[in-house]
Design a protein around this motif. Structure first.
Motif, PDB file in Angstrom:
ATOM      1  N   TYR A   1       0.845  -1.179   0.000  1.00 55.70           N
ATOM      2  CA  TYR A   1       0.000   0.000   0.000  1.00 55.70           C
ATOM      3  C   TYR A   1       0.886   1.237   0.000  1.00 55.70           C
ATOM      4  CZ  TYR A   1      -3.386  -3.327   1.943  1.00 55.70           C
ATOM      5  OH  TYR A   1      -4.199  -4.393   2.159  1.00 55.70           O
ATOM      6  N   ASN A   2       0.706   2.095  -0.977  1.00 49.87           N
ATOM      7  CA  ASN A   2       1.378   3.384  -1.005  1.00 49.87           C
ATOM      8  C   ASN A   2       0.318   4.411  -1.377  1.00 49.87           C
ATOM      9  OD1 ASN A   2       3.269   5.386  -0.906  1.00 49.87           O
ATOM     10  ND2 ASN A   2       4.149   4.945  -2.905  1.00 49.87           N
ATOM     11  N   ILE A   3      -0.551   4.665  -0.408  1.00 49.79           N
ATOM     12  CA  ILE A   3      -1.646   5.606  -0.607  1.00 49.79           C
ATOM     13  C   ILE A   3      -1.658   6.567   0.570  1.00 49.79           C
ATOM     14  CG2 ILE A   3      -3.074   4.094  -2.048  1.00 49.79           C
ATOM     15  CD1 ILE A   3      -4.592   3.233   0.406  1.00 49.79           C
ATOM     16  N   LYS A   4      -2.376   7.627   0.436  1.00 53.50           N
ATOM     17  CA  LYS A   4      -2.413   8.663   1.460  1.00 53.50           C
ATOM     18  C   LYS A   4      -2.721   8.069   2.841  1.00 53.50           C
ATOM     19  CE  LYS A   4      -4.386  13.142   2.446  1.00 53.50           C
ATOM     20  NZ  LYS A   4      -5.334  14.162   1.995  1.00 53.50           N
ATOM     21  N   GLY A   5      -1.768   8.230   3.743  1.00 53.47           N
ATOM     22  CA  GLY A   5      -1.967   7.765   5.108  1.00 53.47           C
ATOM     23  C   GLY A   5      -1.634   6.304   5.355  1.00 53.47           C
ATOM     24  N   LEU A   6      -1.293   5.555   4.327  1.00 52.79           N
ATOM     25  CA  LEU A   6      -0.968   4.143   4.520  1.00 52.79           C
ATOM     26  C   LEU A   6       0.199   3.763   3.615  1.00 52.79           C
ATOM     27  CD1 LEU A   6      -1.525   1.398   5.803  1.00 52.79           C
ATOM     28  CD2 LEU A   6      -3.246   1.004   4.042  1.00 52.79           C
ATOM     29  N   GLU A   7       1.311   3.480   4.234  1.00 52.09           N
ATOM     30  CA  GLU A   7       2.487   2.985   3.532  1.00 52.09           C
ATOM     31  C   GLU A   7       2.912   1.703   4.231  1.00 52.09           C
ATOM     32  OE1 GLU A   7       5.464   6.015   3.449  1.00 52.09           O
ATOM     33  OE2 GLU A   7       4.283   7.291   2.125  1.00 52.09           O
ATOM     34  N   GLU A   8       2.674   0.586   3.566  1.00 49.85           N
ATOM     35  CA  GLU A   8       2.909  -0.707   4.205  1.00 49.85           C
ATOM     36  C   GLU A   8       3.068  -1.787   3.141  1.00 49.85           C
ATOM     37  OE1 GLU A   8       0.353  -2.108   7.637  1.00 49.85           O
ATOM     38  OE2 GLU A   8      -0.470  -3.302   5.983  1.00 49.85           O
ATOM     39  N   ILE A   9       3.909  -2.764   3.462  1.00 48.96           N
ATOM     40  CA  ILE A   9       4.028  -3.963   2.643  1.00 48.96           C
ATOM     41  C   ILE A   9       3.698  -5.145   3.546  1.00 48.96           C
ATOM     42  CG2 ILE A   9       5.540  -5.410   1.248  1.00 48.96           C
ATOM     43  CD1 ILE A   9       7.264  -2.848   0.830  1.00 48.96           C
ATOM     44  N   ARG A  10       2.767  -5.948   3.117  1.00 49.24           N
ATOM     45  CA  ARG A  10       2.327  -7.132   3.868  1.00 49.24           C
ATOM     46  C   ARG A  10       2.509  -8.319   2.943  1.00 49.24           C
ATOM     47  NH1 ARG A  10      -1.412  -7.432   8.302  1.00 49.24           N
ATOM     48  NH2 ARG A  10      -1.277  -5.165   8.246  1.00 49.24           N
ATOM     49  N   PHE A  11       3.267  -9.316   3.393  1.00 46.21           N
ATOM     50  CA  PHE A  11       3.501 -10.461   2.505  1.00 46.21           C
ATOM     51  C   PHE A  11       3.539 -11.761   3.289  1.00 46.21           C
ATOM     52  CE2 PHE A  11       7.663  -8.738   3.575  1.00 46.21           C
ATOM     53  CZ  PHE A  11       8.414  -9.855   3.896  1.00 46.21           C
TER      54      PHE A  11
ATOM     55  N   GLU B   1       2.924 -14.492   7.872  1.00 43.11           N
ATOM     56  CA  GLU B   1       2.753 -13.107   7.459  1.00 43.11           C
ATOM     57  C   GLU B   1       3.850 -12.216   8.028  1.00 43.11           C
ATOM     58  OE1 GLU B   1      -0.864  -9.914   7.354  1.00 43.11           O
ATOM     59  OE2 GLU B   1      -0.655 -11.136   9.153  1.00 43.11           O
ATOM     60  N   THR B   2       4.343 -11.295   7.203  1.00 37.95           N
ATOM     61  CA  THR B   2       5.316 -10.291   7.619  1.00 37.95           C
ATOM     62  C   THR B   2       4.795  -8.932   7.183  1.00 37.95           C
ATOM     63  OG1 THR B   2       7.139 -11.846   7.319  1.00 37.95           O
ATOM     64  CG2 THR B   2       7.713  -9.509   7.392  1.00 37.95           C
ATOM     65  N   VAL B   3       4.974  -7.921   8.035  1.00 35.49           N
ATOM     66  CA  VAL B   3       4.538  -6.566   7.716  1.00 35.49           C
ATOM     67  C   VAL B   3       5.732  -5.629   7.830  1.00 35.49           C
ATOM     68  CG1 VAL B   3       2.996  -4.671   8.332  1.00 35.49           C
ATOM     69  CG2 VAL B   3       2.217  -7.039   8.580  1.00 35.49           C
ATOM     70  N   ILE B   4       5.938  -4.822   6.800  1.00 32.71           N
ATOM     71  CA  ILE B   4       6.961  -3.781   6.805  1.00 32.71           C
ATOM     72  C   ILE B   4       6.207  -2.453   6.759  1.00 32.71           C
ATOM     73  CG2 ILE B   4       8.900  -2.756   5.569  1.00 32.71           C
ATOM     74  CD1 ILE B   4       9.435  -5.526   4.372  1.00 32.71           C
ATOM     75  N   ASP B   5       6.473  -1.582   7.720  1.00 28.64           N
ATOM     76  CA  ASP B   5       5.718  -0.336   7.861  1.00 28.64           C
ATOM     77  C   ASP B   5       6.255   0.819   7.029  1.00 28.64           C
ATOM     78  OD1 ASP B   5       3.922  -1.486   9.645  1.00 28.64           O
ATOM     79  OD2 ASP B   5       5.181  -1.032  11.364  1.00 28.64           O
ATOM     80  N   GLU B   6       6.864   0.511   5.911  1.00 28.97           N
ATOM     81  CA  GLU B   6       7.335   1.548   4.995  1.00 28.97           C
ATOM     82  C   GLU B   6       7.430   0.939   3.607  1.00 28.97           C
ATOM     83  OE1 GLU B   6      11.829   2.179   5.292  1.00 28.97           O
ATOM     84  OE2 GLU B   6      11.260   1.487   7.288  1.00 28.97           O
ATOM     85  N   VAL B   7       7.495   1.801   2.611  1.00 35.16           N
ATOM     86  CA  VAL B   7       7.642   1.344   1.229  1.00 35.16           C
ATOM     87  C   VAL B   7       8.847   2.039   0.623  1.00 35.16           C
ATOM     88  CG1 VAL B   7       5.168   0.886   0.928  1.00 35.16           C
ATOM     89  CG2 VAL B   7       6.091   3.122   0.310  1.00 35.16           C
ATOM     90  N   PRO B   8       9.409   1.494  -0.441  1.00 37.55           N
ATOM     91  CA  PRO B   8      10.519   2.175  -1.109  1.00 37.55           C
ATOM     92  C   PRO B   8      10.088   3.573  -1.561  1.00 37.55           C
ATOM     93  CG  PRO B   8      10.321  -0.068  -1.920  1.00 37.55           C
ATOM     94  CD  PRO B   8       9.115   0.197  -1.070  1.00 37.55           C
ATOM     95  N   SER B   9      10.986   4.534  -1.440  1.00 38.43           N
ATOM     96  CA  SER B   9      10.642   5.923  -1.759  1.00 38.43           C
ATOM     97  C   SER B   9      10.255   6.113  -3.223  1.00 38.43           C
ATOM     98  CB  SER B   9      11.800   6.848  -1.399  1.00 38.43           C
ATOM     99  OG  SER B   9      12.955   6.492  -2.128  1.00 38.43           O
ATOM    100  N   ASP B  10      10.732   5.249  -4.113  1.00 33.12           N
ATOM    101  CA  ASP B  10      10.408   5.402  -5.524  1.00 33.12           C
ATOM    102  C   ASP B  10       9.248   4.521  -5.998  1.00 33.12           C
ATOM    103  OD1 ASP B  10      12.007   3.176  -5.097  1.00 33.12           O
ATOM    104  OD2 ASP B  10      13.152   3.415  -6.940  1.00 33.12           O
ATOM    105  N   LEU B  11       8.495   3.961  -5.054  1.00 31.47           N
ATOM    106  CA  LEU B  11       7.319   3.167  -5.409  1.00 31.47           C
ATOM    107  C   LEU B  11       6.167   4.120  -5.731  1.00 31.47           C
ATOM    108  CD1 LEU B  11       6.095   0.281  -5.615  1.00 31.47           C
ATOM    109  CD2 LEU B  11       5.304   0.583  -3.263  1.00 31.47           C
ATOM    110  N   ALA B  12       5.606   4.000  -6.929  1.00 33.61           N
ATOM    111  CA  ALA B  12       4.497   4.862  -7.341  1.00 33.61           C
ATOM    112  C   ALA B  12       3.298   4.659  -6.421  1.00 33.61           C
ATOM    113  CB  ALA B  12       4.114   4.565  -8.787  1.00 33.61           C
ATOM    114  N   ARG B  13       2.513   5.690  -6.311  1.00 28.67           N
ATOM    115  CA  ARG B  13       1.318   5.644  -5.465  1.00 28.67           C
ATOM    116  C   ARG B  13       0.355   4.582  -5.976  1.00 28.67           C
ATOM    117  NH1 ARG B  13      -2.418  10.777  -3.740  1.00 28.67           N
ATOM    118  NH2 ARG B  13      -4.097   9.500  -2.947  1.00 28.67           N
ATOM    119  N   GLY B  14      -0.258   3.843  -5.059  1.00 32.19           N
ATOM    120  CA  GLY B  14      -1.240   2.838  -5.433  1.00 32.19           C
ATOM    121  C   GLY B  14      -1.244   1.662  -4.482  1.00 32.19           C
ATOM    122  N   ILE B  15      -2.020   0.674  -4.820  1.00 31.96           N
ATOM    123  CA  ILE B  15      -2.103  -0.589  -4.082  1.00 31.96           C
ATOM    124  C   ILE B  15      -1.671  -1.682  -5.053  1.00 31.96           C
ATOM    125  CG2 ILE B  15      -3.598  -2.227  -2.875  1.00 31.96           C
ATOM    126  CD1 ILE B  15      -5.459   0.196  -2.277  1.00 31.96           C
TER     127      ILE B  15
END
Length: 69
Positions: A21-31, A38-52
């Motif tokens: 998730y790289n949307i307003k208010g939610l930046e997370e990777i769940r895999f 399940e693993t959750v990372i509470d950030e996304v790469p800075s160059d990841l385009a906005r979206g799900i």
């Protein structure tokens, strides 16, 4: 998808399935790995385009199953 591929290479993990998730208010990777742990990372790469992003690894490659902007 390239930023996600690079992230997984850096951490040495290749998930079975995942959602980023790289949307307003939610930046997370769940895999999930092959054991469905399940693993959750509470950030996304800075160059990841906005979206799900919904993705999986198939034949050693990160494949986008769906992306919404």
């Amino acid at each position: 998808m390239k930023p996600l591929e690079e992230l997984f290479k850096q951490i040495g993990t290749y998930p079975e399935y995942g959602i980023a998730y790289n949307i307003k208010g939610l930046e997370e990777i769940r895999f999930w790995d092959t054991n469905m742990t399940e693993t959750v990372i509470d950030e996304v790469p800075s160059d990841l385009a906005r979206g799900i992003y919904i993705f999986s690894y198939q034949d050693g490659e990160l494949i986008s199953l769906r992306r919404t902007a």
